[in-house]
Scaffold this motif. Structure first.
Motif, PDB file in Angstrom:
ATOM      1  N   GLN A 159      29.646  49.176  31.952  1.00 30.26           N
ATOM      2  CA  GLN A 159      28.756  50.181  32.517  1.00 30.26           C
ATOM      3  C   GLN A 159      27.308  49.890  32.131  1.00 30.26           C
ATOM      4  OE1 GLN A 159      29.420  52.584  34.772  1.00 30.26           O
ATOM      5  NE2 GLN A 159      31.454  51.608  34.812  1.00 30.26           N
ATOM      6  N   GLY A 160      26.425  49.990  33.089  1.00 35.55           N
ATOM      7  CA  GLY A 160      25.009  49.740  32.858  1.00 35.55           C
ATOM      8  C   GLY A 160      24.614  48.285  32.962  1.00 35.55           C
ATOM      9  N   GLN A 161      25.578  47.422  33.337  1.00 39.86           N
ATOM     10  CA  GLN A 161      25.281  46.004  33.482  1.00 39.86           C
ATOM     11  C   GLN A 161      26.187  45.413  34.553  1.00 39.86           C
ATOM     12  OE1 GLN A 161      26.191  44.469  29.580  1.00 39.86           O
ATOM     13  NE2 GLN A 161      28.379  44.407  29.958  1.00 39.86           N
ATOM     14  N   LEU A 162      25.799  44.246  35.037  1.00 42.26           N
ATOM     15  CA  LEU A 162      26.621  43.576  36.033  1.00 42.26           C
ATOM     16  C   LEU A 162      27.881  43.024  35.378  1.00 42.26           C
ATOM     17  CD1 LEU A 162      27.041  42.375  38.904  1.00 42.26           C
ATOM     18  CD2 LEU A 162      25.816  40.349  38.091  1.00 42.26           C
ATOM     19  N   GLY A 163      29.015  43.361  35.956  1.00 43.06           N
ATOM     20  CA  GLY A 163      30.283  42.806  35.506  1.00 43.06           C
ATOM     21  C   GLY A 163      31.089  42.407  36.720  1.00 43.06           C
ATOM     22  N   LEU A 164      31.396  41.128  36.841  1.00 42.72           N
ATOM     23  CA  LEU A 164      32.146  40.620  37.992  1.00 42.72           C
ATOM     24  C   LEU A 164      33.615  40.475  37.598  1.00 42.72           C
ATOM     25  CD1 LEU A 164      29.562  37.943  39.168  1.00 42.72           C
ATOM     26  CD2 LEU A 164      29.952  40.205  40.143  1.00 42.72           C
ATOM     27  N   LEU A 165      34.430  41.383  38.094  1.00 43.50           N
ATOM     28  CA  LEU A 165      35.848  41.441  37.745  1.00 43.50           C
ATOM     29  C   LEU A 165      36.670  41.082  38.976  1.00 43.50           C
ATOM     30  CD1 LEU A 165      35.618  44.873  35.910  1.00 43.50           C
ATOM     31  CD2 LEU A 165      35.349  42.599  34.918  1.00 43.50           C
ATOM     32  N   ILE A 166      37.643  40.204  38.778  1.00 47.77           N
ATOM     33  CA  ILE A 166      38.466  39.716  39.892  1.00 47.77           C
ATOM     34  C   ILE A 166      39.887  40.213  39.704  1.00 47.77           C
ATOM     35  CG2 ILE A 166      39.306  37.675  41.111  1.00 47.77           C
ATOM     36  CD1 ILE A 166      36.811  36.203  39.953  1.00 47.77           C
ATOM     37  N   ALA A 167      40.362  41.034  40.645  1.00 51.23           N
ATOM     38  CA  ALA A 167      41.722  41.564  40.601  1.00 51.23           C
ATOM     39  C   ALA A 167      42.548  40.871  41.682  1.00 51.23           C
ATOM     40  CB  ALA A 167      41.714  43.071  40.826  1.00 51.23           C
ATOM     41  N   ALA A 224      20.932  36.391  42.561  1.00 51.24           N
ATOM     42  CA  ALA A 224      20.448  37.648  43.140  1.00 51.24           C
ATOM     43  C   ALA A 224      21.312  38.843  42.749  1.00 51.24           C
ATOM     44  CB  ALA A 224      20.400  37.528  44.665  1.00 51.24           C
ATOM     45  N   LEU A 225      22.513  38.586  42.266  1.00 48.95           N
ATOM     46  CA  LEU A 225      23.398  39.686  41.892  1.00 48.95           C
ATOM     47  C   LEU A 225      22.976  40.344  40.580  1.00 48.95           C
ATOM     48  CD1 LEU A 225      26.867  38.072  42.733  1.00 48.95           C
ATOM     49  CD2 LEU A 225      25.536  39.652  44.131  1.00 48.95           C
ATOM     50  N   ARG A 226      22.070  39.695  39.844  1.00 50.84           N
ATOM     51  CA  ARG A 226      21.627  40.263  38.568  1.00 50.84           C
ATOM     52  C   ARG A 226      21.019  41.654  38.720  1.00 50.84           C
ATOM     53  NH1 ARG A 226      21.233  36.755  34.236  1.00 50.84           N
ATOM     54  NH2 ARG A 226      21.306  34.516  34.677  1.00 50.84           N
ATOM     55  N   GLN A 227      20.511  41.962  39.902  1.00 47.43           N
ATOM     56  CA  GLN A 227      19.826  43.241  40.111  1.00 47.43           C
ATOM     57  C   GLN A 227      20.789  44.429  40.041  1.00 47.43           C
ATOM     58  OE1 GLN A 227      18.790  44.024  44.407  1.00 47.43           O
ATOM     59  NE2 GLN A 227      19.569  41.917  44.654  1.00 47.43           N
ATOM     60  N   PHE A 228      22.084  44.192  40.200  1.00 47.91           N
ATOM     61  CA  PHE A 228      23.048  45.280  40.243  1.00 47.91           C
ATOM     62  C   PHE A 228      23.559  45.562  38.830  1.00 47.91           C
ATOM     63  CE2 PHE A 228      23.539  42.919  44.305  1.00 47.91           C
ATOM     64  CZ  PHE A 228      22.894  43.860  45.105  1.00 47.91           C
ATOM     65  N   ARG A 229      23.385  46.804  38.387  1.00 44.75           N
ATOM     66  CA  ARG A 229      23.712  47.171  37.018  1.00 44.75           C
ATOM     67  C   ARG A 229      24.981  48.034  36.976  1.00 44.75           C
ATOM     68  NH1 ARG A 229      17.612  48.888  34.948  1.00 44.75           N
ATOM     69  NH2 ARG A 229      16.572  46.937  35.588  1.00 44.75           N
ATOM     70  N   PHE A 230      26.024  47.480  37.521  1.00 42.89           N
ATOM     71  CA  PHE A 230      27.309  48.165  37.507  1.00 42.89           C
ATOM     72  C   PHE A 230      28.414  47.118  37.683  1.00 42.89           C
ATOM     73  CE2 PHE A 230      27.223  47.511  41.983  1.00 42.89           C
ATOM     74  CZ  PHE A 230      25.959  47.884  42.426  1.00 42.89           C
ATOM     75  N   PRO A 231      29.622  47.438  37.244  1.00 40.42           N
ATOM     76  CA  PRO A 231      30.735  46.493  37.430  1.00 40.42           C
ATOM     77  C   PRO A 231      31.215  46.478  38.874  1.00 40.42           C
ATOM     78  CG  PRO A 231      31.519  48.490  36.359  1.00 40.42           C
ATOM     79  CD  PRO A 231      30.030  48.606  36.441  1.00 40.42           C
ATOM     80  N   VAL A 232      31.596  45.299  39.321  1.00 41.20           N
ATOM     81  CA  VAL A 232      32.088  45.100  40.678  1.00 41.20           C
ATOM     82  C   VAL A 232      33.491  44.494  40.590  1.00 41.20           C
ATOM     83  CG1 VAL A 232      31.699  43.919  42.878  1.00 41.20           C
ATOM     84  CG2 VAL A 232      29.749  44.734  41.525  1.00 41.20           C
ATOM     85  N   VAL A 233      34.445  45.127  41.255  1.00 38.03           N
ATOM     86  CA  VAL A 233      35.819  44.621  41.267  1.00 38.03           C
ATOM     87  C   VAL A 233      36.113  44.008  42.629  1.00 38.03           C
ATOM     88  CG1 VAL A 233      38.254  45.117  40.849  1.00 38.03           C
ATOM     89  CG2 VAL A 233      36.489  46.493  39.729  1.00 38.03           C
ATOM     90  N   LEU A 234      36.351  42.711  42.654  1.00 41.04           N
ATOM     91  CA  LEU A 234      36.698  42.011  43.892  1.00 41.04           C
ATOM     92  C   LEU A 234      38.212  41.877  43.970  1.00 41.04           C
ATOM     93  CD1 LEU A 234      33.710  41.055  43.201  1.00 41.04           C
ATOM     94  CD2 LEU A 234      34.194  39.089  44.644  1.00 41.04           C
ATOM     95  N   TRP A 235      38.823  42.516  44.983  1.00 38.23           N
ATOM     96  CA  TRP A 235      40.263  42.420  45.160  1.00 38.23           C
ATOM     97  C   TRP A 235      40.571  41.271  46.113  1.00 38.23           C
ATOM     98  CZ3 TRP A 235      44.277  44.799  42.755  1.00 38.23           C
ATOM     99  CH2 TRP A 235      43.947  45.851  41.881  1.00 38.23           C
ATOM    100  N   GLY A 277      36.450  38.593  33.907  1.00 39.03           N
ATOM    101  CA  GLY A 277      37.890  38.733  33.719  1.00 39.03           C
ATOM    102  C   GLY A 277      38.643  38.603  35.020  1.00 39.03           C
ATOM    103  N   VAL A 278      39.886  38.125  34.928  1.00 36.45           N
ATOM    104  CA  VAL A 278      40.786  38.046  36.067  1.00 36.45           C
ATOM    105  C   VAL A 278      42.021  38.862  35.718  1.00 36.45           C
ATOM    106  CG1 VAL A 278      42.081  36.544  37.636  1.00 36.45           C
ATOM    107  CG2 VAL A 278      39.943  35.745  36.613  1.00 36.45           C
ATOM    108  N   PHE A 279      42.461  39.735  36.655  1.00 35.53           N
ATOM    109  CA  PHE A 279      43.536  40.677  36.384  1.00 35.53           C
ATOM    110  C   PHE A 279      44.600  40.549  37.471  1.00 35.53           C
ATOM    111  CE2 PHE A 279      40.794  42.627  33.264  1.00 35.53           C
ATOM    112  CZ  PHE A 279      39.531  42.353  33.773  1.00 35.53           C
ATOM    113  N   TRP A 280      45.863  40.399  37.029  1.00 30.15           N
ATOM    114  CA  TRP A 280      46.959  40.072  37.954  1.00 30.15           C
ATOM    115  C   TRP A 280      47.884  41.271  38.137  1.00 30.15           C
ATOM    116  CZ3 TRP A 280      47.244  34.909  39.793  1.00 30.15           C
ATOM    117  CH2 TRP A 280      46.321  34.043  39.212  1.00 30.15           C
ATOM    118  N   PHE A 281      48.122  41.664  39.409  1.00 29.70           N
ATOM    119  CA  PHE A 281      48.987  42.799  39.705  1.00 29.70           C
ATOM    120  C   PHE A 281      50.058  42.386  40.713  1.00 29.70           C
ATOM    121  CE2 PHE A 281      46.640  45.929  37.402  1.00 29.70           C
ATOM    122  CZ  PHE A 281      45.335  45.469  37.418  1.00 29.70           C
TER     123      PHE A 281
END
Length: 427
Positions: A25-33, A126-137, A159-163
């Motif tokens: 929270q408050g920073q860019l986080g690129l999370l891959i689900a 350019a993604l540095r401007q976004f200060r929130f985590p993003v979850v790519l499914w 992080g990579v998360f497997w479901f």
């Protein structure tokens, strides 16, 4: 929609994802689900969105535009539409529709999927401007393409998360991601370590920190450094990480997990004979815990490790006793590889080379039965040839070297050929 029951592994992945969302929270986080089952995907999204809303975190969903499949453009448009994001309030954005983009086809020189991956690669900064985590499914196919075709973006993942997908499938990703990882490393980046340390630091600072999640993160960090433990500095750091995990596990009273961490800590101490006595202390405690929880394979592995330590410390009788115990357990649980490796340990402690050969040949038979060519070659070069030389069996030595040479060529393992050449030069 109906409730989707999650397996223990899927629940673990969900908790990891939730911790990552909170920590970023408050920073860019690129999370891959990664998920193949849409119902499971939807259920997981709804669960983490609800959990985050209860913490005052806003949840948004972004569907990739097929006409302009740019993550950056989509996020910019979403921010323009949402004052909450403009004000940098706590938020999470879930990105959907990536797997539905048209893949490359002969009739489409530049497919939607190719454009999306290209945008990720060249607009990462350019993604540095976004200060929130993003979850790519995404699905399994797309996650491999991400690593292969967008290596700069991939190096930024948190992080990579497997479901609904066997986590062992991550091994399939390793080969395609290797170039991206090497590229990041040459720049001084280490995305795995950087992301894990960031999560650990964030969680450590929370007043109501989740110790169980910290244990999981420390274990992951320890595994990353263990893979890089060729250097003294990385080995020392891995040891400190596992020591911290051990402290947390002792507080949580989790004997099975504590035994595993102690065994791994012992392995690090004994690696390259770094600190055999500390290794023995860790193994002794791990052995007690494995016996307490009834983990017979863990007990066997630790007995074998203790035998190795005692042999190195020239305590041959004690080493023989540990090897004998390990051998009995390996045979009871049906672990043929463990049985064969223990036979090698027993053979190396025999006073006469003829007796040692009996153990080495028994181990070789098992290696052949289970199809482990690497262990066959290693046994020939490190044990059998040595015993044959002591027996004065030069014909046997040459035959073993020829077999090892053939195995090295079959599995494309150059060190076997180098060892063969070195031994031949001394004959």
């Amino acid at each position: 929609m109906p409730t989707i029951e999650r397996s223990a592994e899927e629940q673990r992945q969900y908790l990891r994802l939730l911790v990552a969302l909170e920590a970023n929270q408050g920073q860019l986080g690129l999370l891959i689900a990664v998920a193949e089952n849409r119902n499971l995907q939807t259920a997981v999204i709804e669960d983490y969105e609800q959990a985050l809303r209860e913490q005052g975190v806003h949840a948004f969903r972004l569907f990739i535009n097929r006409q302009d499949p740019s993550l950056r453009t989509g996020l910019e448009q979403l921010v323009d539409q949402q004052p909450v994001l403009q004000e940098h309030q706590p938020a999470v954005v879930t990105v959907l529709g990536i797997g539905d983009l048209l893949p490359p086809m002969l009739a489409i020189p530049e497919s939607q999927q190719a454009r999306f991956l290209g945008y990720l690669q060249w607009t990462r900064e350019a993604l540095r401007q976004f200060r929130f985590p993003v979850v790519l499914w995404v699905n399994r196919k797309v996650v491999r393409l991400l690593a292969e075709q967008s290596p700069d973006f991939w190096s930024w993942r948190s992080g990579v998360f497997w479901f609904g997908v066997d986590p062992s499938d991550a091994a399939l990703l390793t080969s395609t991601a290797s170039k991206a990882t090497e590229k990041a490393t040459t720049r001084g980046l280490d995305p795995d370590i950087e992301a894990l340390m960031s999560l650990i630091e964030s969680l450590e600072q929370q007043a109501d920190k989740d110790s169980a999640q910290l244990v999981d993160l420390y274990a992951q960090l320890g595994q990353v450094y263990t893979k890089r433990s060729q250097s003294r500095q990385n080995r020392e750091f891995a040891i400190q990480v596992y020591k911290r995990a051990v402290q947390l596990l002792e507080k949580l009273d989790l004997p099975a997990e504590l035994a595993t961490s102690l065994k791994q800590l012992g392995n690090l101490y004994f690696e390259r004979r770094y600190n055999a006595r500390e290794a023995g202390i860790c193994y002794d405690e791990a052995l007690r815990l494995y016996r307490e929880v009834g983990d017979r394979l863990g007990e066997a592995n630790t007995l074998k490790a203790l035998g190795d330590v005692l042999q190195f410390l020239k305590q041959s009788q004690e080493a023989l006793e540990r090897y004998d115990e390990a051998l009995r357990l390996y045979r009871e649980v049906g672990d043929r590889l463990g049985e064969a490796n223990t036979l090698l340990g027993l053979g190396s402690l025999q006073d006469r080379p003829a007796q040692a050969m009996d153990y080495y040949h028994s181990a070789q038979t098992i290696f052949q039965q289970i199809g482990d060519q690497y262990c066959q070659g290693r046994n020939l070069l490190m044990f059998i040839v040595s015993a044959q030389q002591q027996l004065g069996d030069l014909d046997g030595v040459e035959e073993s070297l020829a077999q090892a040479e053939a195995i090295g060529k079959a599995i494309d393992f150059e060190p076997f050929q180098q060892a063969v050449d070195q031994i031949r030069s001394t004959l």
